[in-house]
Design a protein around this motif. Structure first.
Motif, PDB file in Angstrom:
ATOM      1  N   GLY A   1      18.400 -19.164 -13.744  1.00 31.62           N
ATOM      2  CA  GLY A   1      17.855 -19.771 -14.958  1.00 31.62           C
ATOM      3  C   GLY A   1      16.822 -20.856 -14.744  1.00 31.62           C
ATOM      4  O   GLY A   1      16.813 -21.848 -15.473  1.00 31.62           O
ATOM      5  N   PRO A   2      15.915 -20.698 -13.772  1.00 28.01           N
ATOM      6  CA  PRO A   2      14.864 -21.721 -13.634  1.00 28.01           C
ATOM      7  C   PRO A   2      13.792 -21.534 -14.709  1.00 28.01           C
ATOM      8  O   PRO A   2      13.794 -20.544 -15.436  1.00 28.01           O
ATOM      9  CB  PRO A   2      14.278 -21.427 -12.256  1.00 28.01           C
ATOM     10  CG  PRO A   2      14.447 -19.954 -12.092  1.00 28.01           C
ATOM     11  CD  PRO A   2      15.728 -19.595 -12.823  1.00 28.01           C
ATOM     12  N   LEU A   3      12.911 -22.508 -14.765  1.00 22.83           N
ATOM     13  CA  LEU A   3      11.760 -22.413 -15.662  1.00 22.83           C
ATOM     14  C   LEU A   3      10.933 -21.195 -15.256  1.00 22.83           C
ATOM     15  O   LEU A   3      10.727 -20.939 -14.086  1.00 22.83           O
ATOM     16  CB  LEU A   3      10.933 -23.689 -15.463  1.00 22.83           C
ATOM     17  CG  LEU A   3      10.114 -24.213 -16.623  1.00 22.83           C
ATOM     18  CD1 LEU A   3      11.004 -24.516 -17.809  1.00 22.83           C
ATOM     19  CD2 LEU A   3       9.390 -25.488 -16.193  1.00 22.83           C
ATOM     20  N   ASP A   4      10.462 -20.449 -16.236  1.00 23.40           N
ATOM     21  CA  ASP A   4       9.767 -19.189 -15.940  1.00 23.40           C
ATOM     22  C   ASP A   4       8.614 -19.053 -16.930  1.00 23.40           C
ATOM     23  O   ASP A   4       8.808 -18.553 -18.036  1.00 23.40           O
ATOM     24  CB  ASP A   4      10.779 -18.039 -16.095  1.00 23.40           C
ATOM     25  CG  ASP A   4      10.268 -16.746 -15.493  1.00 23.40           C
ATOM     26  OD1 ASP A   4       9.368 -16.794 -14.647  1.00 23.40           O
ATOM     27  OD2 ASP A   4      10.782 -15.684 -15.877  1.00 23.40           O
ATOM     28  N   PHE A   5       7.428 -19.490 -16.516  1.00 25.10           N
ATOM     29  CA  PHE A   5       6.318 -19.588 -17.471  1.00 25.10           C
ATOM     30  C   PHE A   5       5.507 -18.306 -17.602  1.00 25.10           C
ATOM     31  O   PHE A   5       5.949 -17.239 -17.224  1.00 25.10           O
ATOM     32  CB  PHE A   5       5.405 -20.752 -17.069  1.00 25.10           C
ATOM     33  CG  PHE A   5       5.916 -22.096 -17.523  1.00 25.10           C
ATOM     34  CD1 PHE A   5       6.841 -22.200 -18.543  1.00 25.10           C
ATOM     35  CD2 PHE A   5       5.456 -23.274 -16.934  1.00 25.10           C
ATOM     36  CE1 PHE A   5       7.309 -23.438 -18.976  1.00 25.10           C
ATOM     37  CE2 PHE A   5       5.909 -24.504 -17.356  1.00 25.10           C
ATOM     38  CZ  PHE A   5       6.834 -24.596 -18.375  1.00 25.10           C
TER      39      PHE A   5
ATOM     40  N   ASP B   1       3.351 -17.112 -15.896  1.00 24.79           N
ATOM     41  CA  ASP B   1       3.017 -16.364 -14.675  1.00 24.79           C
ATOM     42  C   ASP B   1       4.054 -15.301 -14.319  1.00 24.79           C
ATOM     43  O   ASP B   1       3.710 -14.284 -13.733  1.00 24.79           O
ATOM     44  CB  ASP B   1       2.756 -17.314 -13.488  1.00 24.79           C
ATOM     45  CG  ASP B   1       3.862 -18.348 -13.316  1.00 24.79           C
ATOM     46  OD1 ASP B   1       4.779 -18.390 -14.162  1.00 24.79           O
ATOM     47  OD2 ASP B   1       3.809 -19.124 -12.351  1.00 24.79           O
ATOM     48  N   TYR B   2       5.353 -15.504 -14.691  1.00 25.40           N
ATOM     49  CA  TYR B   2       6.377 -14.527 -14.311  1.00 25.40           C
ATOM     50  C   TYR B   2       7.343 -14.091 -15.429  1.00 25.40           C
ATOM     51  O   TYR B   2       8.004 -13.069 -15.295  1.00 25.40           O
ATOM     52  CB  TYR B   2       7.184 -15.026 -13.101  1.00 25.40           C
ATOM     53  CG  TYR B   2       6.481 -14.747 -11.798  1.00 25.40           C
ATOM     54  CD1 TYR B   2       6.355 -13.446 -11.321  1.00 25.40           C
ATOM     55  CD2 TYR B   2       5.919 -15.781 -11.061  1.00 25.40           C
ATOM     56  CE1 TYR B   2       5.694 -13.174 -10.142  1.00 25.40           C
ATOM     57  CE2 TYR B   2       5.246 -15.518  -9.871  1.00 25.40           C
ATOM     58  CZ  TYR B   2       5.138 -14.210  -9.418  1.00 25.40           C
ATOM     59  OH  TYR B   2       4.477 -13.949  -8.244  1.00 25.40           O
TER      60      TYR B   2
END
Lengths: 395, 116
Positions: free
Chosen positions: A210-214, A216-217
């Motif tokens: 659950g990391p930040l995922d902007f 770009d991905y």
């Protein structure tokens, strides 16, 4: 050896959960919770399962605990209904996007308001685009069988998506019926041991959930979810086939009833399909060529297969137990999706929607018969007079 | 920027399967204020090192000295300046509220783009 027991739909699900013996069950214990969790809590208290039962303060917390436990590598189950599901909302999407193979028993009941606790499908239809696999069950037996299969579908390495197993609130959840309960050891052998590939408790291989995922991905991760749904189409049938060989019950994407030589058909899910089968038999006895199609798998939606099963008909009625407010003609979700599927696959059959049973309004055989009689007229004229009918609403 | 990978090439669900890779994520560009270190005043107490939420205080461990800021990762939150006991002493002696970039301070916060 299997044995037959008199169980409510809720008990049938709790029985499946006892046999599966999941590592973690997180659930909210109060209304709108179903009795399933109460029965399961007894199994925990009696030591019949080794499950860690987490009694949480809200459904939002229930699904959050499920996600955390699943990320830790546990086999996780939960149960909810209606506004309970609505309160889980945010985390329902997170469970699917973090690819947590959680299995949820979802007893379909009306969303408030005005406040109502009885059956309709407004709860599950809200989660149709959330990334969960959604299975429908006509009765306690099917709910029991679907829960067992759901574990295998969810945890399949090509899928890794959560699964919701639906049944109708009160109509089957609280009604006692004959359910064939398989041998505990057979069920445990069928579901096997869950071997998570990415457990956060595997401290030798630290990882992040659950990391930040902007920009770009994030999009690529959504594309992966599409792929998982596509794999689910195959896996659901593979699991059903293995289930059939082991337990002798045949499940597919949907069930057809006297449909092959029918002129007109009704498409309806869950318990109403059971009532409709009686109506089909009665009308067949009068020489009328009517049939039934009961979707089992709603997500992923089997558009092509449904089209092939319906293409020979002269008229089709969809019966929807919820309204997609503001959609085309304020129809129901099943109708909207099925009409799109038929159109895309080049099948142009007269089709109409019958919204029914909202907030637990009874649906009587005579009303289903009136739908069939409407469709027999449509089959003759080839013309649908009313696209969407709100069946048995008082004017 | 490194070549971005396709959806088939990355772990599912946004999982990050390697540990300790936050160092690869350069967050210095987020900064509005840059910390500047006054070598002469510094007592090398390591309060800034202790409190920095982003491990951006660079130290010479062998000689127990604070040596500066890792500006590739420092987001300019200013916690280092807030916890600096030398700053506290300077402010107290001045008897007035000082601007964040006052040259008397040990750790000053300079607006990005402005000269020291």
């Amino acid at each position: 050896m299997s044995k037959y027991e008199a169980l409510t739909g809720d008990q049938a699900v709790a029985t499946a959960m006892r046999q599966i013996n999941p590592d973690v069950v997180a659930a909210y214990p109060i209304t709108p919770q179903t009795e399933t969790v109460e029965f399961f809590a007894e199994y925990v208290a009696n030591g019949e399962v080794t499950t860690d039962f987490i009694c949480v303060e809200s459904e939002h917390s229930a699904m959050s605990a499920c996600v955390g436990a699943s990320a830790a590598g546990a086999r996780v189950m939960t149960a909810t209904s209606a506004n309970g599901l609505a309160l889980m909302w945010e985390v329902v999407y997170i469970a699917a996007s973090l690819r947590c193979p959680i299995v949820m028993s979802l007893v379909n009941r009306a969303l408030s308001g005005p406040i109502n606790i009885h059956c309709d499908h407004s709860d599950v239809m809200g989660m149709r685009d959330s990334g969960w696999i959604i299975l429908f069950s006509e009765n306690g037996q099917e709910a029991y069988d679907n829960i067992i299969q759901a574990v295998r579908i969810a945890e399949h390495p090509d899928v890794l998506l959560p699964v919701a197993v639906c049944q109708d609130g009160f109509i089957t959840s609280h009604a006692m019926e004959r359910v064939e309960v398989y041998d505990d050891a057979d069920v445990r052998a069928f579901v096997g041991t869950y071997r998570p590939k990415w457990s956060i408790l595997d401290v030798d291989n630290p990882k992040t959930y659950g990391p930040l995922d902007f920009y770009d991905y994030y999009y690529e991760h959504k594309r992966q979810q599409v792929e998982a749904m596509e794999h689910a189409r195959r896996v659901i049938l593979e699991v059903a086939d293995e289930f059939n060989r082991k337990f002798g019950r045949n499940y597919g994407l949907f069930e057809t009833y006297r449909l092959e030589d029918a002129d007109v058909a009704v498409v309806v899910t869950n318990s109403t399909a059971g009532t409709a089968k009686v109506v089909v038999d009665n009308l067949r006895a009068q020489g009328l060529k009517v049939g039934l199609l009961k979707p089992r798998v709603f997500r992923p939606f089997p558009a092509k297969e449904l089209t092939d099963a319906l293409r020979h008909l002269k008229a089709v009625a969809v019966m929807d137990r919820s309204i997609a407010f503001g959609s085309m003609n304020n129809a129901g979700p099943l109708f909207l999706e099925l009409t799109a599927a038929l159109a895309i696959h080049g099948v142009h059959i007269p089709i109409a929607d019958y919204v029914f049973g909202l907030g637990g309004r009874d649906i009587k055989p005579s009303e289903i018969e009136s739908v069939y009689r409407d469709m027999l007229r449509v089959a003759e004229t080839g013309r649908v007079e009313r696209l969407v009918t709100y069946l048995s609403v008082r004017e | 920027m490194a070549q971005l990978k396709g959806w088939r090439e990355i772990p599912i669900g946004g999982l990050i399967l390697e540990a300790g890779n936050a160092v690869e994520y350069k967050t210095g560009g987020w900064r509005a204020f840059r910390p500047v270190f006054g070598q002469a005043q510094c007592i090398h107490c390591f309060q800034c090192w202790l409190f920095c939420p982003d491990s951006s205080i660079m130290v010479d461990a062998e000689n127990e000295k604070m040596v500066g800021f890792d500006l590739e990762h420092c987001k300019g939150c200013g916690i280092c300046a807030s916890v600096c006991p030398v700053n506290a002493k300077v402010i107290r002696q001045a008897g007035e509220a000082l601007k964040r970039d006052d040259p008397r301070l040990c750790i000053r916060m300079i607006e990005e783009g402005k000269a020291e």
